[in-house]
Write a protein that holds these residues in place. Structure first.
Motif, PDB file in Angstrom:
ATOM      1  N   ALA A 287      -2.211 -52.637  23.077  1.00 16.10           N
ATOM      2  CA  ALA A 287      -3.619 -51.644  22.880  1.00 16.10           C
ATOM      3  C   ALA A 287      -3.356 -51.452  20.993  1.00 16.10           C
ATOM      4  CB  ALA A 287      -3.646 -50.342  23.170  1.00 16.10           C
ATOM      5  N   VAL A 288      -2.064 -50.705  21.345  1.00 19.08           N
ATOM      6  CA  VAL A 288      -1.328 -50.700  19.507  1.00 19.08           C
ATOM      7  C   VAL A 288      -0.503 -51.642  19.181  1.00 19.08           C
ATOM      8  CG1 VAL A 288      -0.675 -49.211  17.791  1.00 19.08           C
ATOM      9  CG2 VAL A 288      -1.972 -48.649  19.282  1.00 19.08           C
ATOM     10  N   ALA A 289       0.014 -53.423  18.875  1.00 16.82           N
ATOM     11  CA  ALA A 289       0.668 -53.808  18.510  1.00 16.82           C
ATOM     12  C   ALA A 289       1.298 -53.892  16.950  1.00 16.82           C
ATOM     13  CB  ALA A 289       0.048 -55.654  18.769  1.00 16.82           C
ATOM     14  N   TRP A 290       1.265 -53.129  16.445  1.00 16.96           N
ATOM     15  CA  TRP A 290       1.942 -52.517  15.142  1.00 16.96           C
ATOM     16  C   TRP A 290       2.566 -50.726  15.458  1.00 16.96           C
ATOM     17  CZ3 TRP A 290      -3.142 -53.461  16.218  1.00 16.96           C
ATOM     18  CH2 TRP A 290      -3.516 -52.282  15.717  1.00 16.96           C
ATOM     19  N   ASP A 291       3.607 -51.119  14.553  1.00 15.17           N
ATOM     20  CA  ASP A 291       4.395 -49.777  14.543  1.00 15.17           C
ATOM     21  C   ASP A 291       3.444 -48.655  13.232  1.00 15.17           C
ATOM     22  OD1 ASP A 291       6.644 -50.485  15.599  1.00 15.17           O
ATOM     23  OD2 ASP A 291       7.758 -50.994  13.955  1.00 15.17           O
ATOM     24  N   ARG A 292       3.710 -47.716  13.309  1.00 17.21           N
ATOM     25  CA  ARG A 292       2.505 -46.975  12.890  1.00 17.21           C
ATOM     26  C   ARG A 292       3.375 -45.793  12.367  1.00 17.21           C
ATOM     27  NH1 ARG A 292      -0.522 -45.641  17.417  1.00 17.21           N
ATOM     28  NH2 ARG A 292       1.447 -46.098  17.951  1.00 17.21           N
ATOM     29  N   PRO A 293       2.920 -45.439  10.468  1.00 14.27           N
ATOM     30  CA  PRO A 293       3.492 -44.109   9.779  1.00 14.27           C
ATOM     31  C   PRO A 293       2.978 -43.200  10.620  1.00 14.27           C
ATOM     32  CG  PRO A 293       1.745 -45.550   8.378  1.00 14.27           C
ATOM     33  CD  PRO A 293       2.069 -46.536   9.547  1.00 14.27           C
ATOM     34  N   GLU A 294       4.125 -41.589  10.270  1.00 17.94           N
ATOM     35  CA  GLU A 294       4.374 -40.532  10.848  1.00 17.94           C
ATOM     36  C   GLU A 294       3.889 -39.937  10.053  1.00 17.94           C
ATOM     37  OE1 GLU A 294       5.707 -38.770  15.041  1.00 17.94           O
ATOM     38  OE2 GLU A 294       6.287 -40.789  15.676  1.00 17.94           O
TER      39      GLU A 294
ATOM     40  N   TYR B 177     -10.745 -51.163  10.667  1.00 21.51           N
ATOM     41  CA  TYR B 177     -10.188 -51.989  11.830  1.00 21.51           C
ATOM     42  C   TYR B 177     -10.684 -53.106  11.805  1.00 21.51           C
ATOM     43  CZ  TYR B 177      -8.180 -47.478  12.889  1.00 21.51           C
ATOM     44  OH  TYR B 177      -7.298 -45.880  13.368  1.00 21.51           O
ATOM     45  N   GLU B 178     -10.673 -54.150  10.919  1.00 21.09           N
ATOM     46  CA  GLU B 178     -11.305 -55.472  11.454  1.00 21.09           C
ATOM     47  C   GLU B 178      -9.942 -56.488  11.048  1.00 21.09           C
ATOM     48  OE1 GLU B 178     -15.311 -55.784   8.404  1.00 21.09           O
ATOM     49  OE2 GLU B 178     -13.391 -56.041   7.645  1.00 21.09           O
ATOM     50  N   GLY B 179      -9.908 -57.780  11.429  1.00 23.34           N
ATOM     51  CA  GLY B 179      -9.305 -58.566  11.726  1.00 23.34           C
ATOM     52  C   GLY B 179      -7.951 -58.309  12.481  1.00 23.34           C
ATOM     53  N   GLN B 180      -6.305 -58.114  12.033  1.00 18.21           N
ATOM     54  CA  GLN B 180      -5.879 -58.106  13.374  1.00 18.21           C
ATOM     55  C   GLN B 180      -5.732 -56.254  13.992  1.00 18.21           C
ATOM     56  OE1 GLN B 180      -1.607 -57.844  10.974  1.00 18.21           O
ATOM     57  NE2 GLN B 180      -2.130 -55.639  10.356  1.00 18.21           N
ATOM     58  N   PHE B 181      -6.692 -54.980  13.617  1.00 14.41           N
ATOM     59  CA  PHE B 181      -6.451 -53.976  14.105  1.00 14.41           C
ATOM     60  C   PHE B 181      -8.107 -54.018  14.839  1.00 14.41           C
ATOM     61  CE2 PHE B 181      -4.281 -53.580   9.807  1.00 14.41           C
ATOM     62  CZ  PHE B 181      -3.466 -53.206  10.351  1.00 14.41           C
ATOM     63  N   ALA B 182      -9.251 -54.874  14.761  1.00 11.30           N
ATOM     64  CA  ALA B 182     -10.390 -54.843  15.317  1.00 11.30           C
ATOM     65  C   ALA B 182      -9.583 -54.214  17.409  1.00 11.30           C
ATOM     66  CB  ALA B 182     -10.821 -56.550  15.436  1.00 11.30           C
ATOM     67  N   ALA B 183      -8.891 -54.730  18.299  1.00  9.58           N
ATOM     68  CA  ALA B 183      -8.804 -54.962  19.624  1.00  9.58           C
ATOM     69  C   ALA B 183      -8.785 -53.281  19.397  1.00  9.58           C
ATOM     70  CB  ALA B 183      -7.628 -55.478  19.861  1.00  9.58           C
ATOM     71  N   MET B 184      -8.024 -52.578  18.500  1.00  7.37           N
ATOM     72  CA  MET B 184      -7.423 -51.040  18.978  1.00  7.37           C
ATOM     73  C   MET B 184      -8.796 -50.538  18.856  1.00  7.37           C
ATOM     74  SD  MET B 184      -4.907 -48.442  16.532  1.00  7.37           S
ATOM     75  CE  MET B 184      -4.839 -46.711  17.117  1.00  7.37           C
TER      76      MET B 184
ATOM     77  N   VAL C 269      -0.566 -39.296  13.101  1.00  8.41           N
ATOM     78  CA  VAL C 269       0.042 -40.976  13.224  1.00  8.41           C
ATOM     79  C   VAL C 269      -0.969 -42.208  13.049  1.00  8.41           C
ATOM     80  CG1 VAL C 269       0.914 -42.838  14.974  1.00  8.41           C
ATOM     81  CG2 VAL C 269       0.969 -40.259  15.355  1.00  8.41           C
ATOM     82  N   SER C 270      -0.850 -42.257  11.483  1.00  9.34           N
ATOM     83  CA  SER C 270      -2.014 -43.206  10.641  1.00  9.34           C
ATOM     84  C   SER C 270      -1.957 -43.789  11.117  1.00  9.34           C
ATOM     85  CB  SER C 270      -1.490 -42.970   8.781  1.00  9.34           C
ATOM     86  OG  SER C 270      -1.789 -43.288   8.056  1.00  9.34           O
ATOM     87  N   HIS C 271      -2.925 -45.111  10.544  1.00 11.42           N
ATOM     88  CA  HIS C 271      -3.165 -46.428  10.965  1.00 11.42           C
ATOM     89  C   HIS C 271      -3.150 -47.156   9.785  1.00 11.42           C
ATOM     90  CE1 HIS C 271      -5.570 -49.953  11.509  1.00 11.42           C
ATOM     91  NE2 HIS C 271      -6.218 -49.861  10.642  1.00 11.42           N
ATOM     92  N   PRO C 272      -2.084 -47.448   9.342  1.00 15.19           N
ATOM     93  CA  PRO C 272      -1.447 -48.304   8.584  1.00 15.19           C
ATOM     94  C   PRO C 272      -1.889 -49.067   7.057  1.00 15.19           C
ATOM     95  CG  PRO C 272      -0.961 -49.775  10.668  1.00 15.19           C
ATOM     96  CD  PRO C 272      -1.733 -49.129  11.149  1.00 15.19           C
ATOM     97  N   PRO C 273      -3.384 -48.971   6.900  1.00 15.07           N
ATOM     98  CA  PRO C 273      -3.674 -49.306   5.780  1.00 15.07           C
ATOM     99  C   PRO C 273      -4.078 -47.301   5.017  1.00 15.07           C
ATOM    100  CG  PRO C 273      -4.760 -50.832   7.090  1.00 15.07           C
ATOM    101  CD  PRO C 273      -3.876 -49.855   8.630  1.00 15.07           C
ATOM    102  N   ALA C 274      -4.152 -46.743   5.851  1.00  8.71           N
ATOM    103  CA  ALA C 274      -4.253 -45.064   5.730  1.00  8.71           C
ATOM    104  C   ALA C 274      -3.460 -44.381   5.132  1.00  8.71           C
ATOM    105  CB  ALA C 274      -5.047 -44.568   6.762  1.00  8.71           C
TER     106      ALA C 274
END
Length: 160
Positions: free
Chosen positions: A147-154, A35-42, A121-126
C-alpha cells in the motif's frame, strides 16, 4: 456549525461531514494531484465511506456560492489514538489558506476533546505544509508495502 470564516477564497464555512458527503470526499482524495505518479497506487482504491464519516470527526470546508456549496477540503481527526488521519484540499483551492484554516479548526476540536497532541503521518510532498502550520517533526514512519512503498515523515501538533 461554526461561523463563516473568510480565507483568501471568500466566505468559507467548516461544518461536520455527513454520510452523503462520502462520494465527494472520495473523489477529492482520488483526484488529488499530490497523489499522481509514484503515489497514485496509494489512493487508487481509497474510499471515504459513510461509516468512516460517522465514526470519526470529519469536517469539510465549503464555499457557498449562488448555485451550490463546493467542498474545498476536509480533514479527519481520530481521537484514540489522537491522529490527523486525513487532510485534503481540492487542487483548485490550494494556496488560498484552506489547509491552514482546516488545521486551525482541527486544533480547536482537539483542544475541546481534551487532547494535548495530535500525530500526523505525512504524505512526503506535504512535509513543508505541516512544518509551515506549526507541526513538529518527530520521526519517520517506515514504508508498508504494497500500500505504501515509501517512508513518510511523522509530525505532531502540540495542543496548548
Amino acid at each position: 456549525m461554526r461561523p463563516s470564516i473568510t480565507p483568501r477564497t471568500g466566505p468559507t464555512t467548516i461544518r461536520r461531514a455527513v454520510g452523503r458527503d462520502a462520494k465527494r470526499l472520495t473523489r477529492l482524495v482520488r483526484g488529488s494531484r499530490a497523489y499522481e505518479g509514484q503515489f497514485a497506487a496509494m489512493v487508487a482504491d481509497y474510499r471515504v465511506g459513510p461509516t468512516y464519516i460517522e465514526t470519526h470527526r470529519v469536517f469539510v470546508a465549503v464555499a457557498a456560492d449562488e448555485h451550490e456549496s463546493r467542498v474545498l477540503g476536509f480533514y479527519s481527526l481520530v481521537l484514540d489514538p489522537p491522529e490527523l488521519d486525513l487532510l485534503f484540499v481540492a487542487d483548485e483551492a490550494q494556496g488560498r489558506g484552506i489547509g491552514r484554516l482546516l488545521v486551525a479548526h482541527m486544533k480547536s476540536e482537539a483542544r475541546a476533546a481534551g487532547l494535548d497532541r495530535v500525530r500526523v503521518v505525512s504524505h512526503p510532498p506535504a512535509e513543508g505544509f505541516y512544518r509551515g502550520v506549526g507541526a513538529v517533526h518527530t520521526g519517520t514512519a517506515s514504508a508498508n508495502p504494497p500500500a505504501v512503498a515509501w517512508d513518510r515523515p511523522e509530525f505532531e501538533f502540540r495542543i496548548p
